[in-house]
Design a protein around this motif. Structure first.
Motif, PDB file in Angstrom:
ATOM      1  N   SER A 126      37.951  51.479  25.828  1.00  0.00           N
ATOM      2  CA  SER A 126      37.375  51.187  24.792  1.00  0.00           C
ATOM      3  C   SER A 126      36.902  52.971  23.763  1.00  0.00           C
ATOM      4  CB  SER A 126      36.163  50.347  24.160  1.00  0.00           C
ATOM      5  OG  SER A 126      35.166  50.760  26.125  1.00  0.00           O
ATOM      6  N   MET A 127      36.788  54.100  24.889  1.00  0.00           N
ATOM      7  CA  MET A 127      36.512  54.984  23.902  1.00  0.00           C
ATOM      8  C   MET A 127      38.233  55.533  23.733  1.00  0.00           C
ATOM      9  SD  MET A 127      34.164  57.439  26.153  1.00  0.00           S
ATOM     10  CE  MET A 127      34.070  58.275  24.881  1.00  0.00           C
ATOM     11  N   SER A 128      38.992  55.366  24.185  1.00  0.00           N
ATOM     12  CA  SER A 128      40.234  55.976  23.467  1.00  0.00           C
ATOM     13  C   SER A 128      40.643  54.897  22.201  1.00  0.00           C
ATOM     14  CB  SER A 128      41.090  55.761  24.075  1.00  0.00           C
ATOM     15  OG  SER A 128      42.154  54.201  24.809  1.00  0.00           O
ATOM     16  N   GLU A 129      40.226  53.505  22.241  1.00  0.00           N
ATOM     17  CA  GLU A 129      40.736  52.893  20.816  1.00  0.00           C
ATOM     18  C   GLU A 129      39.508  53.173  19.744  1.00  0.00           C
ATOM     19  OE1 GLU A 129      41.821  48.507  22.894  1.00  0.00           O
ATOM     20  OE2 GLU A 129      39.890  48.803  22.105  1.00  0.00           O
ATOM     21  N   SER A 130      37.969  53.453  19.601  1.00  0.00           N
ATOM     22  CA  SER A 130      37.366  54.034  19.089  1.00  0.00           C
ATOM     23  C   SER A 130      37.538  55.301  18.955  1.00  0.00           C
ATOM     24  CB  SER A 130      36.085  54.541  19.470  1.00  0.00           C
ATOM     25  OG  SER A 130      35.422  53.055  20.386  1.00  0.00           O
ATOM     26  N   LEU A 131      38.722  56.062  19.588  1.00  0.00           N
ATOM     27  CA  LEU A 131      39.087  57.773  19.189  1.00  0.00           C
ATOM     28  C   LEU A 131      40.353  57.144  18.159  1.00  0.00           C
ATOM     29  CD1 LEU A 131      38.873  60.334  19.428  1.00  0.00           C
ATOM     30  CD2 LEU A 131      40.235  60.220  20.665  1.00  0.00           C
ATOM     31  N   ARG A 132      40.771  56.123  17.941  1.00  0.00           N
ATOM     32  CA  ARG A 132      42.536  56.251  17.635  1.00  0.00           C
ATOM     33  C   ARG A 132      41.778  55.591  16.273  1.00  0.00           C
ATOM     34  NH1 ARG A 132      44.485  50.239  19.274  1.00  0.00           N
ATOM     35  NH2 ARG A 132      42.298  49.891  17.770  1.00  0.00           N
ATOM     36  N   ASP A 133      40.709  54.452  15.894  1.00  0.00           N
ATOM     37  CA  ASP A 133      39.868  54.486  15.063  1.00  0.00           C
ATOM     38  C   ASP A 133      39.452  55.570  14.305  1.00  0.00           C
ATOM     39  OD1 ASP A 133      40.118  51.713  15.694  1.00  0.00           O
ATOM     40  OD2 ASP A 133      37.969  51.746  16.206  1.00  0.00           O
TER      41      ASP A 133
END
Lengths: 251, 244
Positions: B11-18
């Motif tokens: 989920s951190m990598s998803e946030s980074l993508r956002d």
């Protein structure tokens, strides 16, 4: 050490912010509903995550993105940058970097907007996957991007705000009759969720910077209104997104 | 443990993508258009890390707390069947979450400055203060009413189309009568009222109500509360500008 104080301060502001919500929920839960909340421990843990998350998020924005974004908005709108040595009177085309910046910053801040992520997740769950989280967010972000660029153009040319807003509403009304029925409430909602934590401060800085540097504009009158553009255009793009999807499904 | 750690990483990598688009936009403009080096690089880096971490926690907690609370309260009210309490709750939620909203406090202060400069009120700090406070309460009441109207709509199954269009028509009509200075502020006030915590809660409430009442579709009837909450402040603030 200093960082720790900042984190604690940010947490304190967020807590102040949510106290009314917590009080209302507790009051109704205890006195009106009078039933225990299921998985109370999990809910409280989750709430603490939300608080910590929001505090860190706001602190990080305040430390990194906001100062930079504000400085950039000021620099891009400053006469020195736009004139770039030329002595001619400025026309609206000379502000092209402003429009590009407005588009880019509108799009990118909306993609990161937590409230929009929340609504997109819910819409995805409720629609059993028909509405994709990314699709909805992209449609909304495009709307905000278009809205902010057009709003910047309006500040530069000094056209009255309500001409744009009223024509925008007109488009919304016409689209409402043709868009798939299930998307309409969601489209209306996405107008309101786009502009919160991330977008508002940066966009306001852009609007005020423009109104201050463009000759003949009044910061107090012309600086406002960008948020209104940012809430209007997502309705149009979200309905358009659904119309496009329905059209492609038919052909 | 390992599994939880990987879930967190994911989920951190998803946030980074956002967040990547913002980082790219700022870097591009800073380096290529404005051609300036990025100041306080360490601060920016820690700040960005906090933003990523914060977004991750927020999304994670959202599904554990705000969504279930809104949902379960909606079901409890629907089971209880007392419309009065539900509407009171709706009003309290709208009013309570708006009245202390920092964005609203900022906007109403600016509005008071505009009004003072335009000679609508006296150039005294007391006059400006009371103008800002009154405006803030006006907006909070309007958001409370918006949630009440929105909840009533879900209960009765009214179509949102005509209600929102009627609202916009009212906005258009009022625009031609309201003082010019207030129009921009009024339009903007619709956007600033819905905060990051209120939105998930209100959305879950609406969807929960629609799914616990027979014959309502969560998608068609459940959404729309936020739309009302962004519309009524425009009307009320213009009304406020016409009266004061």
């Amino acid at each position: 050490m200093e960082l720790l104080t900042e984190i604690v301060n940010s947490l304190r502001y967020t807590v102040y912010d949510v106290i009314p919500i917590v009080l209302i929920i507790v009051f109704f839960q205890l006195l009106v509903i009078r039933r225990p909340i299921a998985n109370l421990k999990r809910v409280i843990t989750g709430f603490i995550y939300v608080l910590i998350g929001l505090s860190l998020f706001l602190l990080g924005l305040e430390k990194a993105l906001f100062p930079l974004g504000r400085i950039m908005a000021e620099q891009l709108t400053s006469p020195a940058f736009i004139l770039n040595g030329s002595e001619n009177a400025l026309s609206w085309q000379d502000y092209y970097w402003v429009y590009i910046f407005a588009f880019a910053i509108g799009f990118s801040t909306t993609v990161a907007e937590p409230a929009l992520i929340a609504v997109a997740i819910k819409a995805n769950q409720v629609s059993a996957g028909t509405i994709s989280v990314q699709g909805l967010r992209t449609a909304v972000a495009l709307g905000v991007a278009l809205g902010i660029s057009l709003g910047s153009y309006r500040i530069i040319t000094g056209t009255p705000l309500h001409y744009f807003i009223i024509s925008g509403y007109l488009i919304v009304v016409i689209q409402t009759f043709f868009a798939p029925r299930m998307i309409v409430p969601l489209a209306y909602d996405s107008g309101g969720v786009t502009t919160s934590t991330v977008t508002v401060p940066l966009v306001t800085a852009l609007g005020l910077g423009l109104a201050e540097s463009v000759p003949g504009r009044n910061a107090l009158i012309d600086g406002f209104g960008l948020i209104a553009f940012a809430s209007l255009f997502p309705m149009i793009t979200v309905m358009a997104y659904a119309q496009l999807a329905a059209f492609r499904a038919k052909h | 443990m390992n599994q939880a750690f990987f879930a967190l990483l994911k989920s951190m990598s998803e946030s980074l993508r956002d967040l990547l688009p913002i980082i790219l936009v700022i870097a591009f403009f800073q380096l290529f258009v404005l051609q300036q080096s990025i100041p306080n690089f360490i601060d920016i880096l820690t700040g960005t890390f906090f933003v990523v971490l914060g977004l991750t926690f927020f999304i994670y907690g959202l599904n554990m707390s705000l969504f279930p609370i809104g949902d379960s309260m909606a079901h409890a009210f629907a089971r209880k069947g007392s419309v009065g309490w539900l509407l009171l709750f709706a009003f309290a939620l709208g009013f309570g979450t708006t009245v202390a909203e920092p964005a609203l406090i900022a906007v109403s202060k600016e509005a008071a400055a505009v009004a003072a400069n335009a000679g609508m009120i006296e150039q005294l700090s007391s006059a400006r203060h009371s103008y800002a406070t009154n405006l803030r309460y006006t907006v909070a009441v309007s958001v409370g009413l918006a949630i009440v109207i929105g909840v009533l709509r879900i209960l009765r199954g009214w179509s949102i189309h005509y209600m929102i269009m009627g609202g916009y028509l009212l906005v258009v009509i009022m625009t031609s009568f309201a003082p010019e200075e207030i129009i921009g502020i009024a339009y903007d006030s619709g956007g600033v009222t819905t905060s990051t915590i209120t939105v998930p809660l209100v959305t879950a409430l609406g969807v929960g109500l629609a799914s616990s009442i027979e014959g309502r579709s969560p998608l068609v009837d459940g959404f729309g509360l936020i739309a009302f909450a962004s519309l009524t402040p425009i009307i009320f603030v213009m009304g406020f500008g016409m009266l004061v």
